[in-house]
Design an enzyme around this catalytic site. Structure first.
Site, mmCIF file in Angstrom:
data_model
loop_
_atom_site.group_PDB
_atom_site.id
_atom_site.type_symbol
_atom_site.label_atom_id
_atom_site.label_comp_id
_atom_site.label_asym_id
_atom_site.label_seq_id
_atom_site.Cartn_x
_atom_site.Cartn_y
_atom_site.Cartn_z
ATOM 1 N N GLU A 144 -43.948 -14.808 22.660
ATOM 2 C CA GLU A 144 -42.921 -15.817 22.888
ATOM 3 C C GLU A 144 -42.569 -15.679 24.362
ATOM 4 O OE1 GLU A 144 -40.270 -17.233 24.004
ATOM 5 O OE2 GLU A 144 -38.667 -17.035 22.512
ATOM 6 N N GLU A 153 -42.684 -19.003 32.794
ATOM 7 C CA GLU A 153 -42.496 -17.549 32.726
ATOM 8 C C GLU A 153 -43.817 -16.801 32.744
ATOM 9 O OE1 GLU A 153 -39.796 -16.634 29.479
ATOM 10 O OE2 GLU A 153 -38.182 -17.703 30.502
#
Ligand code: SAH
Length: 687
Positions: A144, A153
């Site tokens: 995740e 990210e």
């Protein structure tokens, strides 16, 4: 170990680098982190769990051992889901040391220490082999690592590496696939976050128009993602020009390439209009069947299904490099380009080959400097004509043909307004090279280079010669400074005003003449979740994480208010708004602190999640500008907030932490403004 932390100093308007103990940084990171928000995201958690169970069963049905790699384990949640779904072993990798330590504790507390190995490394440092971190490659990859833009990210390079070195060929991946969706829209409101619109000024000698420099109009802007709670934007604020289409998808069970690339789709406009904005969001399919789907789609896409509120994943607004007229039914091509970490869009009418040539593979770079000086809300603020009219009305009350006017604000239009409204001379102090450059371009585009003098100097260093030995008769500020984070940081105007005192005439008019800090107690519809403990998440005890967040929030003993743009976070008022502190700009900043204490009655039933604070500026008698509350609309206390500003939110931990607390009748407060540091400290008690 010491680390340096950048922080704006509200008394100097400048960034300062303060030496802090090493743990300061990570306490900040944990206190302001999204872990709590993720743990409260029921929809996400349930779907991950379903996807993980399905993946473990598929592997087991083949008669294989289920070896799981969870990259970015955080609290260890997904690894624990895998272990309880029957996985034989889990490697849980986490780069952030305080989180890896927390994961070890949480895994132990939940009784999974023999099934889960926490590895405190970046996944690209993890080794595989008899002496390695992992004994063998995994056959289930769980991660995740997504942000609102999906890839911001670093998910792509992490997956690329994992497929090469950490997982078996043909592994199962949870999520299995991510898909990015786009919709082309026209939206004056959102376009105003990226371009400066012409500004109309009713001057004595007719209407004047402040025009943006052409460089600004043609500038591609900055690539940083504009992520917002799109569910708070009413459908009247934009017009859809296309249907929702799939832009691209990534299959995480196969090798992933992170190298820069582009994607192209054909769009058939459903309406004619000005193509300005690409709205975008993604979903993740947890299993290959596509049946377990977690979507960020906004309210108008699936009107009948319930929306999960979350703040760690929102929606994206992309600005096309320039607006383009499109005609209904006349096909256009939309190109998405990406590098490893970010995405940007362009629109072509031409055929595919020509489209190839148009637009480089480099990410957009702001050439006009305005996108470096003004962030998106600031653009919106400058384009707010109603706000500009208030300043014009107020300026008229203080300016005359003898006025020698000084403006103190970063990259403000006030000097231009003051000139058009008839001031004899106008000076503006700009704090940075970037704001000087933007002001120079703006003045040049409006042929005002010799009418308004830009001074690049700190206010305390100004000499009479900067003002041609004249005294300032009108001092103006919005006030707005780009280093401000909390509403009261713009009180730097007061410090600057104090620093230039000796240049002011004895009868100087100061605009705004004063400011006031206002406060109100609210119940949030959803925002409370980001600071509320979770306890048990999908059957796993994550209280260790709650305690860790609490420790970090209390690290400095006195808790701090945090900035949030409340137009994105609905709340209802439980008390009347109240003025708590006043600041008189006609006088210099006093030596002693300004303090107040008192109490507010709670008028409505509800959970007192916290206090909201904002500034109001009194520009002239009966002309005020609120940077916070605009309106409390109905019986229920629904609030409307200034859409261009962040407000300060002080969360009441006692309310967030207790399940049932009898409704308090009043809240007492002590609030004090430390004139030495420019900071405001506060404390509240629920009665
Ligand atoms: N898996 C948890 C937490 C997700 S947040 C949950 O679903 O609740 C993402 C976490 O991944 C962060 O803690 C971050 O520090 C970590 N992280 C991101 N990229 C990483 C990488 N390549 N290697 C190890 N940790 C990573």
């Amino acid at each position: 170990m010491k680390t340096f932390c950048g922080r704006a100093n509200p008394t100097t308007g400048a960034m300062e680098w303060l030496e802090e103990a090493e743990d300061y940084d990570y306490h900040q990171e944990i206190a302001r982190s999204r872990y709590a928000d993720m743990l409260h995201d029921k929809d996400r958690n349930v779907k991950y769990y379903q996807g993980i169970r399905a993946a473990v069963s598929r592997v087991k049905e083949r008669g294989d051992k289920a070896i799981v790699l969870d990259i970015g384990t955080g609290t260890g949640l997904l690894a624990m889901m895998a272990a309880s779904a029957g996985a034989d072993f889990c490697y849980a990798v986490e780069v952030f040391r305080p989180m890896a330590n927390a994961a070890v504790k949480i895994v132990e507390k939940n009784g999974f220490s023999d099934k889960i190995k926490v590895i405190n490394k970046h996944s690209t440092e993890v080794t595989v082999g008899p002496d390695g971190d992992m004994e063998c490659r995994a056959n289930i990859l769980v991660t995740e690592l997504f942000d609102t833009e999906l890839i911001g990210e670093g998910a792509l390079p992490t997956y690329e590496h994992a497929h090469k070195y950490l997982v078996q060929e043909g592994c199962e991946a949870v999520p299995h696939r991510a898909t990015v969706y786009v919709q082309l829209v026209e939206s004056k409101r959102m376009w105003a976050w990226n371009k400066l619109f012409p500004i109309h000024v009713e001057a004595e000698d007719g209407e004047k128009i402040i025009v943006p420099p052409s460089e600004m109009e043609n500038c591609p802007g900055v690539p940083s993602v504009c992520d917002i709670q799109l569910n708070q934007v009413p459908s009247s604020d934009f017009t859809a020009l296309s249907d929702v289409v799939t832009m691209f998808s990534v299959d995480f069970s196969k090798p992933v390439q992170s190298a820069s690339t582009s994607y192209r789709v054909q769009l058939e406009p459903v309406r004619s209009g000005k193509a300005q904005i690409v709205l975008s969001w993604w979903d993740i399919g947890m299993d290959p069947s596509g049946m377990i789907n977690c979507t960020m789609a906004p309210y108008w896409v699936n009107p009948t299904s319930a929306l999960q509120w979350r703040d760690h994943w929102m929606q994206c607004v992309y600005f096309l490099p320039r607006e383009e007229r499109v005609l209904r039914g006349e096909r256009v091509q939309l190109t998405a380009r990406r590098d490893e970490y970010c995405l940007w869009y362009s629109l072509q009418r031409a055929r595919a080959e020509e489209a190839e040539a148009a637009g480089g593979v480099e990410s957009p770079v702001c050439r006009c400097h305005a996108h470096l000086l003004w962030n998106r809300p600031r653009f919106g603020q400058l384009n707010d004509q109603a706000r500009t009219r208030q300043y014009i009305r107020a300026l008229r009350t203080v300016l005359n043909t003898d006025s020698v006017c000084l403006c103190i604000s970063d990259g403000s239009l006030l000097p231009v307004l003051a000139h058009y409204l008839g001031a004899k001379q106008v000076f503006t102090v700009e704090n940075s090279g970037v704001s000087c450059s933007v002001m120079e371009k703006l003045l040049k585009a409006n042929h005002l280079e010799d009418k308004i003098k830009i001074i690049e100097a700190r206010p305390e260093l100004l000499k009479p010669s900067h003002f041609e030995d004249k005294k300032i008769s009108v001092l103006v500020g919005e006030p707005f400074f780009s280093t401000s984070l909390l509403p009261w940081h713009n009180l730097y105007f007061w410090y600057a005003r104090t620093a230039v005192s000796r240049h002011l005439s004895s009868s100087v008019s100061v605009l705004p003449q004063s400011a006031a800090l206002h406060m109100m107690i609210v119940e949030f519809q959803d925002l409370w979740r980001i600071r509320s403990p979770c306890g048990i998440c999908e059957g796993f005890d994550v209280q260790t994480m709650d305690d860790m967040i609490k420790d970090s929030l209390n690290f400095r003993e006195s808790k701090e208010a945090e900035p949030h743009p409340l137009w994105e976070y609905p709340c209802k008022s439980l008390s009347a708004p109240q003025e708590v502190l006043a600041f008189d700009f006609r006088e210099p900043v006093p030596q002693q602190c300004l303090s107040t204490e008192g109490s507010v009655d709670l008028l409505r039933k509800g959970k007192s999640h916290g206090a909201v604070l904002w500034m109001e500026y009194h520009l002239a008698a009966d002309i005020s500008i609120s940077t916070g509350l605009m309106q409390i609309s109905d019986e229920k206390g629904t609030c409307a907030w200034n859409p261009h500003c962040k407000q300060a939110v002080y969360f009441f931990s006692s309310v967030l932490e207790s399940e049932a607390l009898s409704d308090p009748a009043a809240v007492t407060y002590t609030i004090s403004f430390d004139t030495k540091t420019g900071e405001i400290a506060m404390d509240f008690k629920l009665l």
